[in-house]
Design an enzyme around this catalytic site. Structure first.
Site, mmCIF file in Angstrom:
data_model
loop_
_atom_site.group_PDB
_atom_site.id
_atom_site.type_symbol
_atom_site.label_atom_id
_atom_site.label_comp_id
_atom_site.label_asym_id
_atom_site.label_seq_id
_atom_site.Cartn_x
_atom_site.Cartn_y
_atom_site.Cartn_z
ATOM 1 N N ASN A 37 0.874 -1.179 0.000
ATOM 2 C CA ASN A 37 0.000 0.000 0.000
ATOM 3 C C ASN A 37 0.911 1.229 0.000
ATOM 4 O O ASN A 37 2.105 1.115 0.322
ATOM 5 C CB ASN A 37 -0.977 -0.032 1.193
ATOM 6 C CG ASN A 37 -0.288 0.146 2.528
ATOM 7 O OD1 ASN A 37 0.476 1.101 2.725
ATOM 8 N ND2 ASN A 37 -0.518 -0.764 3.461
ATOM 9 N N ASP A 80 2.695 -8.516 8.967
ATOM 10 C CA ASP A 80 1.388 -7.851 9.024
ATOM 11 C C ASP A 80 0.349 -8.649 9.825
ATOM 12 O O ASP A 80 -0.809 -8.238 9.912
ATOM 13 C CB ASP A 80 0.849 -7.599 7.604
ATOM 14 C CG ASP A 80 1.420 -6.327 6.965
ATOM 15 O OD1 ASP A 80 1.798 -5.399 7.704
ATOM 16 O OD2 ASP A 80 1.467 -6.269 5.718
ATOM 17 N N ASN A 86 -7.829 -8.036 9.595
ATOM 18 C CA ASN A 86 -7.856 -8.689 8.287
ATOM 19 C C ASN A 86 -7.961 -10.211 8.356
ATOM 20 O O ASN A 86 -7.819 -10.884 7.327
ATOM 21 C CB ASN A 86 -6.620 -8.301 7.467
ATOM 22 C CG ASN A 86 -6.565 -6.816 7.161
ATOM 23 O OD1 ASN A 86 -5.604 -6.141 7.488
ATOM 24 N ND2 ASN A 86 -7.611 -6.284 6.555
ATOM 25 N N ARG A 105 0.546 -11.523 1.961
ATOM 26 C CA ARG A 105 -0.268 -11.763 3.160
ATOM 27 C C ARG A 105 -1.021 -13.096 3.119
ATOM 28 O O ARG A 105 -1.601 -13.500 4.129
ATOM 29 C CB ARG A 105 -1.232 -10.589 3.402
ATOM 30 C CG ARG A 105 -0.483 -9.289 3.758
ATOM 31 C CD ARG A 105 -1.366 -8.273 4.454
ATOM 32 N NE ARG A 105 -1.792 -8.732 5.775
ATOM 33 C CZ ARG A 105 -2.623 -8.059 6.574
ATOM 34 N NH1 ARG A 105 -3.106 -6.893 6.188
ATOM 35 N NH2 ARG A 105 -2.968 -8.545 7.761
ATOM 36 N N ARG A 161 -8.720 -3.822 -2.462
ATOM 37 C CA ARG A 161 -8.306 -5.142 -1.970
ATOM 38 C C ARG A 161 -9.434 -6.175 -2.121
ATOM 39 O O ARG A 161 -9.264 -7.207 -2.743
ATOM 40 C CB ARG A 161 -7.886 -5.054 -0.512
ATOM 41 C CG ARG A 161 -6.621 -4.237 -0.261
ATOM 42 C CD ARG A 161 -5.379 -4.932 -0.797
ATOM 43 N NE ARG A 161 -4.178 -4.262 -0.339
ATOM 44 C CZ ARG A 161 -3.621 -4.448 0.859
ATOM 45 N NH1 ARG A 161 -4.132 -5.274 1.738
ATOM 46 N NH2 ARG A 161 -2.529 -3.780 1.170
ATOM 47 N N HIS A 190 -8.400 -0.011 2.571
ATOM 48 C CA HIS A 190 -9.369 -0.840 3.311
ATOM 49 C C HIS A 190 -10.461 0.096 3.825
ATOM 50 O O HIS A 190 -10.169 1.226 4.235
ATOM 51 C CB HIS A 190 -8.727 -1.509 4.534
ATOM 52 C CG HIS A 190 -7.924 -2.733 4.242
ATOM 53 N ND1 HIS A 190 -6.757 -3.038 4.913
ATOM 54 C CD2 HIS A 190 -8.135 -3.764 3.375
ATOM 55 C CE1 HIS A 190 -6.282 -4.189 4.464
ATOM 56 N NE2 HIS A 190 -7.089 -4.651 3.534
ATOM 57 N N ASP A 192 -11.847 0.225 6.621
ATOM 58 C CA ASP A 192 -11.649 0.717 7.995
ATOM 59 C C ASP A 192 -10.586 1.807 8.101
ATOM 60 O O ASP A 192 -10.304 2.302 9.192
ATOM 61 C CB ASP A 192 -11.373 -0.436 8.977
ATOM 62 C CG ASP A 192 -10.033 -1.113 8.777
ATOM 63 O OD1 ASP A 192 -9.263 -0.723 7.876
ATOM 64 O OD2 ASP A 192 -9.746 -2.061 9.538
ATOM 65 N N ALA A 280 2.952 1.254 8.148
ATOM 66 C CA ALA A 280 2.500 0.090 7.365
ATOM 67 C C ALA A 280 1.080 0.302 6.843
ATOM 68 O O ALA A 280 0.513 -0.580 6.200
ATOM 69 C CB ALA A 280 2.531 -1.166 8.231
ATOM 70 N N CYS A 286 -7.211 -1.506 12.905
ATOM 71 C CA CYS A 286 -6.589 -2.591 12.117
ATOM 72 C C CYS A 286 -5.988 -3.677 13.003
ATOM 73 O O CYS A 286 -5.830 -4.811 12.565
ATOM 74 C CB CYS A 286 -5.440 -2.054 11.272
ATOM 75 S SG CYS A 286 -5.858 -0.847 10.054
HETATM 76 N N1 ARG Z 1 0.286 -3.467 5.715
HETATM 77 C C1 ARG Z 1 -1.037 -3.978 5.876
HETATM 78 C C2 ARG Z 1 -1.674 -4.156 4.511
HETATM 79 O O1 ARG Z 1 -1.449 -3.336 3.657
HETATM 80 C C3 ARG Z 1 -1.855 -3.072 6.742
HETATM 81 C C4 ARG Z 1 -3.214 -3.602 7.041
HETATM 82 C C5 ARG Z 1 -4.067 -2.683 7.846
HETATM 83 N N2 ARG Z 1 -5.293 -3.300 8.161
HETATM 84 C C6 ARG Z 1 -6.501 -2.745 8.053
HETATM 85 N N3 ARG Z 1 -7.524 -3.392 8.519
HETATM 86 N N4 ARG Z 1 -6.674 -1.615 7.437
HETATM 87 O O2 ARG Z 1 -2.380 -5.091 4.273
#
Ligand code: ARG
Length: 294
Positions: A37, A80, A86, A105, A161, A190, A192, A280, A286
């Protein structure tokens, strides 16, 4: 389709899950080792481990004043995994496991699947080619809406995503009505990161993160008295990535304006800095998965 069926009543929580409770994973193997990201692009190798551990510990302690905190072990090579939002989306004893878009991931999936199965959830595994990133992109509205839906409303962020093809799987396995919202800005990848349903039907959202049609849907379904459109600075501070337990809100940082809006509606705001996780692309929300989701 269910990979591991267990004898639960689908709308009861698994036994021994107390309410409210959240799953966290300590950042023992956290770091920025790849770029999936835009926030990560400038930060490879830049997370300070000691500070990350301290920030996570402070956040966990604040959350533990208001909810039960359950932990899953960190795993070397999965930096992560700390972002447990997630893992999956849950309702009662039903879980739809994430099927990550980034290859980096995907190895997290069996760890989340095993933890949830052991804890008594009925875990649905999606087809590999269908992408869905759990409670990062699937968020329940916290009140009944005056839109004729009788099933609970699950908002789904898609287009970066998660894929809109996840909708029928979520509706069937969880018994919910899904309202898709199309994301338009890769920094807010995302749901959230730019949208936060709060207790009693309140909502924080960052309009610039959505296509205009989705902003219109949000503004039609949620009355003006109940929503707050955050400005750029709050969005970039991940203020929408807030954990809400009843009238408590735990977030990285909020502007005076946002703090005042929340206070006027009876919320108490706790600011717990998450600079190392922002690198990140994540903050407090998250790092949690709500386990007693009805
Ligand atoms: N580095 C992770 C990714 O890009 C961060 C995830 C953050 N999670 C979230 N629920 N927004 O997947």
């Amino acid at each position: 389709m269910s990979a591991f069926a267990l004898p639960n009543s689908p709308l009861a929580q698994p036994a021994e899950i107390s309410s409210p409770s959240f799953l966290l994973c300590p950042p023992a193997h956290y770091g920025i080792h790849y770029v999936i990201n835009p926030w990560m692009a400038a930060n490879v190798g830049a997370a300070q481990n000691t500070l990350a551990m301290e920030q996570w510990g402070t956040f966990r302690d604040v959350l533990a004043r208001y909810a039960t905190v359950e932990l899953m072990p960190a795993v070397e090579g999965l930096p992560d995994l700390v972002f447990t939002a997630n893992a999956a989306v849950l309702r009662g004893s039903m879980a739809v496991l994430s099927s990550f878009r980034p290859l980096e991931r995907q190895p997290e999936e069996p760890h989340y699947g095993e933890w949830l199965t052991a804890r008594g959830y009925d875990v649905l595994v999606l087809p590999r080619e269908l992408h869905f990133e759990g409670a990062g992109d699937a968020l329940f509205h916290r009140a009944q809406l005056a839109d004729g839906h009788s099933a609970p409303l699950l908002w789904l962020g898609h287009g970066v995503r998660s894929s809109i093809q996840a909708v029928p799987f979520l509706e069937q396995h969880l018994g919910v009505a899904v309202q898709p919202l199309r994301l338009a800005d890769k920094r807010f990848y995302h749901l959230d990161t730019c949208f936060c349903p709060l207790d009693r039907g309140y909502l924080l959202y960052y309009p610039a993160a959505f296509v205009p049609e989705s902003v219109a849907v949000i503004e039609r379904l949620v009355p003006p008295s109940h929503r707050f459109a955050v400005a750029d600075a709050d969005a970039e501070d991940f203020a929408c990535n807030a954990v809400n337990v009843a009238d408590q809100v735990i977030l990285n940082r909020a502007s005076d304006e946002l703090n005042a809006w929340l206070a006027d509606r009876g919320f108490t705001v706790h600011e717990t800095p998450t600079s190392e996780f922002l690198k990140a692309g994540g903050s407090t929300k998250c790092m949690t998965l709500r386990l007693d989701e009805m």
